[in-house]
Design a protein around this motif. Sequence first.
Motif, PDB file in Angstrom:
ATOM      1  N   PRO A 123       0.805  -1.217   0.000  1.00 37.34           N
ATOM      2  CA  PRO A 123       0.000   0.000   0.000  1.00 37.34           C
ATOM      3  C   PRO A 123       0.843   1.274   0.000  1.00 37.34           C
ATOM      4  N   GLY A 124       2.008   1.210   0.637  1.00 43.14           N
ATOM      5  CA  GLY A 124       2.874   2.382   0.685  1.00 43.14           C
ATOM      6  C   GLY A 124       3.458   2.781  -0.656  1.00 43.14           C
ATOM      7  N   HIS A 125       3.481   1.845  -1.596  1.00 38.47           N
ATOM      8  CA  HIS A 125       3.999   2.123  -2.935  1.00 38.47           C
ATOM      9  C   HIS A 125       2.891   2.217  -3.983  1.00 38.47           C
ATOM     10  N   ALA A 126       1.651   2.174  -3.523  1.00 39.95           N
ATOM     11  CA  ALA A 126       0.525   2.287  -4.454  1.00 39.95           C
ATOM     12  C   ALA A 126       0.256   3.758  -4.747  1.00 39.95           C
ATOM     13  N   SER A 127      -0.668   4.008  -5.664  1.00 35.94           N
ATOM     14  CA  SER A 127      -1.012   5.375  -6.035  1.00 35.94           C
ATOM     15  C   SER A 127      -1.679   6.094  -4.864  1.00 35.94           C
ATOM     16  N   ALA A 128      -1.758   7.415  -4.968  1.00 41.67           N
ATOM     17  CA  ALA A 128      -2.374   8.214  -3.909  1.00 41.67           C
ATOM     18  C   ALA A 128      -3.831   7.820  -3.704  1.00 41.67           C
ATOM     19  N   GLU A 129      -4.536   7.502  -4.806  1.00 42.26           N
ATOM     20  CA  GLU A 129      -5.937   7.129  -4.694  1.00 42.26           C
ATOM     21  C   GLU A 129      -6.090   5.818  -3.928  1.00 42.26           C
ATOM     22  N   VAL A 130      -5.245   4.833  -4.236  1.00 45.07           N
ATOM     23  CA  VAL A 130      -5.319   3.550  -3.542  1.00 45.07           C
ATOM     24  C   VAL A 130      -4.981   3.721  -2.068  1.00 45.07           C
ATOM     25  N   ALA A 131      -3.945   4.486  -1.774  1.00 42.03           N
ATOM     26  CA  ALA A 131      -3.553   4.709  -0.383  1.00 42.03           C
ATOM     27  C   ALA A 131      -4.682   5.384   0.391  1.00 42.03           C
ATOM     28  N   TRP A 132      -5.330   6.378  -0.230  1.00 41.52           N
ATOM     29  CA  TRP A 132      -6.418   7.085   0.460  1.00 41.52           C
ATOM     30  C   TRP A 132      -7.575   6.151   0.751  1.00 41.52           C
ATOM     31  N   VAL A 133      -7.963   5.353  -0.239  1.00 39.13           N
ATOM     32  CA  VAL A 133      -9.086   4.446  -0.060  1.00 39.13           C
ATOM     33  C   VAL A 133      -8.803   3.441   1.051  1.00 39.13           C
ATOM     34  N   LEU A 134      -7.608   2.879   1.088  1.00 45.58           N
ATOM     35  CA  LEU A 134      -7.287   1.895   2.118  1.00 45.58           C
ATOM     36  C   LEU A 134      -7.255   2.530   3.509  1.00 45.58           C
ATOM     37  N   GLU A 135      -6.769   3.758   3.595  1.00 44.61           N
ATOM     38  CA  GLU A 135      -6.783   4.471   4.877  1.00 44.61           C
ATOM     39  C   GLU A 135      -8.219   4.761   5.309  1.00 44.61           C
ATOM     40  N   ARG A 136      -9.058   5.161   4.364  1.00 45.51           N
ATOM     41  CA  ARG A 136     -10.460   5.439   4.685  1.00 45.51           C
ATOM     42  C   ARG A 136     -11.185   4.161   5.094  1.00 45.51           C
ATOM     43  N   CYS A 137     -10.864   3.055   4.467  1.00 40.93           N
ATOM     44  CA  CYS A 137     -11.447   1.774   4.864  1.00 40.93           C
ATOM     45  C   CYS A 137     -11.128   1.461   6.323  1.00 40.93           C
ATOM     46  N   GLU A 138      -9.908   1.729   6.725  1.00 41.70           N
ATOM     47  CA  GLU A 138      -9.522   1.467   8.110  1.00 41.70           C
ATOM     48  C   GLU A 138     -10.265   2.398   9.072  1.00 41.70           C
ATOM     49  N   GLU A 139     -10.428   3.671   8.695  1.00 45.67           N
ATOM     50  CA  GLU A 139     -11.206   4.600   9.521  1.00 45.67           C
ATOM     51  C   GLU A 139     -12.645   4.106   9.686  1.00 45.67           C
ATOM     52  N   LEU A 140     -13.231   3.667   8.588  1.00 47.19           N
ATOM     53  CA  LEU A 140     -14.613   3.193   8.627  1.00 47.19           C
ATOM     54  C   LEU A 140     -14.746   1.892   9.418  1.00 47.19           C
ATOM     55  N   ARG A 141     -13.726   1.054   9.365  1.00 45.72           N
ATOM     56  CA  ARG A 141     -13.749  -0.175  10.178  1.00 45.72           C
ATOM     57  C   ARG A 141     -13.847   0.183  11.655  1.00 45.72           C
ATOM     58  N   ARG A 142     -13.055   1.178  12.073  1.00 45.41           N
ATOM     59  CA  ARG A 142     -13.107   1.596  13.478  1.00 45.41           C
ATOM     60  C   ARG A 142     -14.447   2.248  13.809  1.00 45.41           C
ATOM     61  N   ASP A 143     -14.951   3.076  12.895  1.00 48.48           N
ATOM     62  CA  ASP A 143     -16.190   3.815  13.153  1.00 48.48           C
ATOM     63  C   ASP A 143     -17.418   2.907  13.220  1.00 48.48           C
ATOM     64  N   THR A 144     -17.348   1.734  12.603  1.00 47.78           N
ATOM     65  CA  THR A 144     -18.508   0.829  12.539  1.00 47.78           C
ATOM     66  C   THR A 144     -18.328  -0.401  13.426  1.00 47.78           C
ATOM     67  N   ASP A 145     -17.426  -0.318  14.383  1.00 50.90           N
ATOM     68  CA  ASP A 145     -17.164  -1.460  15.271  1.00 50.90           C
ATOM     69  C   ASP A 145     -16.767  -2.712  14.496  1.00 50.90           C
ATOM     70  N   GLY A 146     -16.096  -2.509  13.379  1.00 54.97           N
ATOM     71  CA  GLY A 146     -15.579  -3.623  12.603  1.00 54.97           C
ATOM     72  C   GLY A 146     -16.560  -4.233  11.622  1.00 54.97           C
ATOM     73  N   TYR A 147     -17.773  -3.698  11.534  1.00 56.89           N
ATOM     74  CA  TYR A 147     -18.754  -4.274  10.610  1.00 56.89           C
ATOM     75  C   TYR A 147     -18.498  -3.873   9.164  1.00 56.89           C
ATOM     76  N   PHE A 148     -17.835  -2.757   8.950  1.00 54.58           N
ATOM     77  CA  PHE A 148     -17.321  -2.472   7.611  1.00 54.58           C
ATOM     78  C   PHE A 148     -15.851  -2.873   7.625  1.00 54.58           C
ATOM     79  N   ASP A 149     -15.499  -3.820   6.797  1.00 56.40           N
ATOM     80  CA  ASP A 149     -14.134  -4.346   6.801  1.00 56.40           C
ATOM     81  C   ASP A 149     -13.763  -4.767   5.383  1.00 56.40           C
ATOM     82  N   ALA A 150     -12.754  -4.113   4.819  1.00 59.56           N
ATOM     83  CA  ALA A 150     -12.317  -4.441   3.461  1.00 59.56           C
ATOM     84  C   ALA A 150     -11.742  -5.852   3.376  1.00 59.56           C
ATOM     85  N   TRP A 151     -11.462  -6.471   4.524  1.00 56.75           N
ATOM     86  CA  TRP A 151     -10.945  -7.836   4.560  1.00 56.75           C
ATOM     87  C   TRP A 151     -11.999  -8.828   5.056  1.00 56.75           C
ATOM     88  N   ALA A 152     -13.279  -8.456   4.992  1.00 57.80           N
ATOM     89  CA  ALA A 152     -14.351  -9.280   5.567  1.00 57.80           C
ATOM     90  C   ALA A 152     -14.391 -10.689   4.997  1.00 57.80           C
TER      91      ALA A 152
END
Length: 272
Positions: A81-110
């Motif tokens: 992820p650290g070597h991916a494009s800015a868009e990919v990095a942003w999306v993955l970071e936002r996914c992690e924020e949303l995982r925390r905000d939803t008590d883990g019910y939103f999870d890109a690794w579900a």
Amino acid sequence: MSSLQGGHHRTAPQQDLRARHVHVEHVMGTVVSIDLRNCARKEAVSATRSVVRWLHEVDALFSTYRPDSAISRIVRGELTPGHASAEVAWVLERCEELRRDTDGYFDAWATGSLDPSALVKGWSVQRAADALEARDLTDFCLTAGGDVVSRGSRQDGLPWRIGIQHPGDRRALAGVVHAGSLAVATSGTYERGRHIVDPHTRSHPTGLLSVTVCGPDLGTADAYATAAFAMGRKAADWTLTLDGYEAMTVLDDERVLLTPGFPLADRAEESP
């Protein structure tokens, strides 16, 4: 050669230079509709091409079905992820924020493998809407599967009418939302089958037929709808806690639960 003197002549009708422009594109595994109103044709064509190009770029980056996408390369360990494009990095970071905000019910690794699709579709369409606004376009509606972003009005100040798919009948609507500037996202089994998994149990949730979330940002609404559906029947209570977003939850016994501010149109208001 005819003369304009004497006789009768008619002035050719003036072409409507600011009219409706609609384009439908198959991309990101769904059908995207771009509906522009009150827009000069030249600008509408240019704006549409820009939106279509952006959505195909997103598909090339994030598709889990394309072996050359950034997401597929990350899953195979060929790209960090650290070597991916800015868009990919942003999306993955936002996914992690949303995982925390939803008590883990939103999870890109579900599902056990990286799949940020539940954010990407809404995020990319929201970015497209923001780009249209930056071009001074004020009246439009973008639709991608069950996700919609609207701005302005459809005509003469009338609000957009956004239909919410009935989860049990493809030919019917569960309701209609009247919208000016709004994002609406729906999660359920009607679009992609039983694709949503409860990340805590790795099983398909039960108790719900669909969840619709609306608010200012489509990416967030999309993620919240996915998280709520993954919760099963707990979703109705959880959606009451959302800040700035409203929800409609359809239970498996076909009861419909609305948060207090959900903008569902009255039956009497649903005429064109």
